[in-house]
Design a protein around this motif. Structure first.
Motif, PDB file in Angstrom:
ATOM      1  N   ALA A  76       0.836  -1.206   0.000  1.00 14.34           N
ATOM      2  CA  ALA A  76       0.000   0.000   0.000  1.00 14.34           C
ATOM      3  C   ALA A  76       0.868   1.252   0.000  1.00 14.34           C
ATOM      4  O   ALA A  76       0.558   2.244  -0.690  1.00 14.34           O
ATOM      5  N   ALA A  77       1.970   1.241   0.742  1.00 15.21           N
ATOM      6  CA  ALA A  77       2.863   2.409   0.802  1.00 15.21           C
ATOM      7  C   ALA A  77       3.520   2.648  -0.555  1.00 15.21           C
ATOM      8  O   ALA A  77       3.668   3.808  -0.980  1.00 15.21           O
ATOM      9  N   ILE A  78       3.909   1.595  -1.241  1.00 14.95           N
ATOM     10  CA  ILE A  78       4.495   1.765  -2.581  1.00 14.95           C
ATOM     11  C   ILE A  78       3.468   2.357  -3.527  1.00 14.95           C
ATOM     12  O   ILE A  78       3.777   3.258  -4.321  1.00 14.95           O
ATOM     13  N   PHE A  79       2.237   1.919  -3.432  1.00 11.88           N
ATOM     14  CA  PHE A  79       1.184   2.482  -4.259  1.00 11.88           C
ATOM     15  C   PHE A  79       0.985   3.961  -3.944  1.00 11.88           C
ATOM     16  O   PHE A  79       0.843   4.792  -4.851  1.00 11.88           O
ATOM     17  N   VAL A  80       0.990   4.323  -2.658  1.00 10.06           N
ATOM     18  CA  VAL A  80       0.810   5.730  -2.255  1.00 10.06           C
ATOM     19  C   VAL A  80       1.957   6.584  -2.775  1.00 10.06           C
ATOM     20  O   VAL A  80       1.753   7.710  -3.249  1.00 10.06           O
ATOM     21  N   THR A  81       3.184   6.111  -2.699  1.00 11.51           N
ATOM     22  CA  THR A  81       4.322   6.908  -3.177  1.00 11.51           C
ATOM     23  C   THR A  81       4.269   7.105  -4.676  1.00 11.51           C
ATOM     24  O   THR A  81       4.742   8.128  -5.180  1.00 11.51           O
ATOM     25  N   LEU A  82       3.696   6.167  -5.404  1.00 12.98           N
ATOM     26  CA  LEU A  82       3.610   6.306  -6.853  1.00 12.98           C
ATOM     27  C   LEU A  82       2.459   7.197  -7.292  1.00 12.98           C
ATOM     28  O   LEU A  82       2.551   7.867  -8.320  1.00 12.98           O
ATOM     29  N   VAL A  83       1.382   7.240  -6.520  1.00 17.64           N
ATOM     30  CA  VAL A  83       0.170   7.939  -6.958  1.00 17.64           C
ATOM     31  C   VAL A  83      -0.011   9.293  -6.279  1.00 17.64           C
ATOM     32  O   VAL A  83      -0.309  10.288  -6.929  1.00 17.64           O
ATOM     33  N   ALA A  84       0.172   9.361  -4.975  1.00 16.06           N
ATOM     34  CA  ALA A  84      -0.174  10.563  -4.218  1.00 16.06           C
ATOM     35  C   ALA A  84       1.056  11.443  -3.978  1.00 16.06           C
ATOM     36  O   ALA A  84       2.186  10.981  -3.957  1.00 16.06           O
ATOM     37  N   LEU A  88       6.256  13.634   2.901  1.00 13.99           N
ATOM     38  CA  LEU A  88       7.259  12.667   3.348  1.00 13.99           C
ATOM     39  C   LEU A  88       8.021  12.106   2.150  1.00 13.99           C
ATOM     40  O   LEU A  88       7.528  12.103   1.016  1.00 13.99           O
ATOM     41  N   THR A  89       9.206  11.592   2.401  1.00 10.62           N
ATOM     42  CA  THR A  89       9.948  10.932   1.328  1.00 10.62           C
ATOM     43  C   THR A  89       9.342   9.556   1.093  1.00 10.62           C
ATOM     44  O   THR A  89       8.573   9.035   1.908  1.00 10.62           O
ATOM     45  N   GLY A  90       9.694   8.947  -0.021  1.00  9.32           N
ATOM     46  CA  GLY A  90       9.170   7.623  -0.359  1.00  9.32           C
ATOM     47  C   GLY A  90       9.552   6.566   0.656  1.00  9.32           C
ATOM     48  O   GLY A  90       8.751   5.695   1.004  1.00  9.32           O
ATOM     49  N   LEU A  91      10.785   6.649   1.162  1.00  6.91           N
ATOM     50  CA  LEU A  91      11.244   5.682   2.150  1.00  6.91           C
ATOM     51  C   LEU A  91      10.448   5.801   3.453  1.00  6.91           C
ATOM     52  O   LEU A  91      10.089   4.781   4.062  1.00  6.91           O
ATOM     53  N   ALA A  92      10.142   7.025   3.863  1.00  7.82           N
ATOM     54  CA  ALA A  92       9.376   7.229   5.095  1.00  7.82           C
ATOM     55  C   ALA A  92       7.962   6.662   4.947  1.00  7.82           C
ATOM     56  O   ALA A  92       7.430   6.053   5.887  1.00  7.82           O
ATOM     57  N   VAL A  93       7.363   6.837   3.776  1.00  9.57           N
ATOM     58  CA  VAL A  93       6.018   6.295   3.539  1.00  9.57           C
ATOM     59  C   VAL A  93       6.046   4.775   3.604  1.00  9.57           C
ATOM     60  O   VAL A  93       5.167   4.135   4.191  1.00  9.57           O
TER      61      VAL A  93
END
Length: 180
Positions: A76-84, A88-93
């Motif tokens: 879910a976090a990878i999806f959020v970093t790609l879409v939203a 926060l940085t991608g790693l933090a998400v």
């Protein structure tokens, strides 16, 4: 059964063994000497009822739930970093997705272990006490001869008996009329 239709269930018992692996080995041995696999069958006999309690430890269910939740949280976090767009940085998400997923999955596993994992829930199975290897009556003498010569398959661990009441095909005695 319709006329002209052949029964697919073999009727003569060749051997009776205590485990399925031994019965499978017996069928493999007979097949290696040319018997048709479609004519041989392994049948469970002497059925009995077995009751088993299936209680998994709560800690194990909690850990498995936490692991599954962590994996779902990371996805879910990878999806959020790609879409939203986030501050926060991608790693933090991804780390927060892992933490929240593990927390929710662990709680779900704990709930499942405490409420649904009742040790009084018993599953009932019908299991055979022995297995019979069967073949058509036409091939009974061939199979018996092969199993009588099977020193390499009968290693002393297997309780093997050839059923004595199976039909025997003995030649008719010759009469004077046949000799003429």
């Amino acid at each position: 059964m319709r006329t002209g239709q052949v029964s697919v269930v073999p009727s003569s018992v060749i051997a009776s063994v205590s485990s399925y692996e031994d019965a499978h080995r017996t069928v493999g041995y007979l097949r290696s000497y040319g018997m048709d696999a479609a004519s041989l069958e392994v049948v469970g006999a002497g059925l009995r009822r077995a009751e088993r309690q299936r209680a998994i430890p709560v800690a194990r269910l909690t850990g498995a739930g936490a692991l599954q939740g962590a994996l779902l949280g990371v996805l879910a976090a990878i999806f959020v970093t790609l879409v939203a767009q986030t501050t926060l940085t991608g790693l933090a998400v991804v780390v927060w997705g892992f933490v929240y997923g593990a927390l929710i999955g662990g709680l779900w596993g704990l709930f499942k272990g405490l409420v649904r994992n009742r040790p009084d829930a018993v599953s009932i199975e019908i299991v055979p006490t022995r297995y019979e290897v069967r073949c058509p009556p036409e091939e009974l003498s061939i199979a018996r001869t092969l199993l009588a010569d099977a020193a390499d398959i009968d290693d002393g661990r297997v309780e093997r008996e050839v059923i004595a009441d199976a039909p025997q095909h003995e030649p008719k005695p010759r009469t004077e009329k046949d000799a003429a």
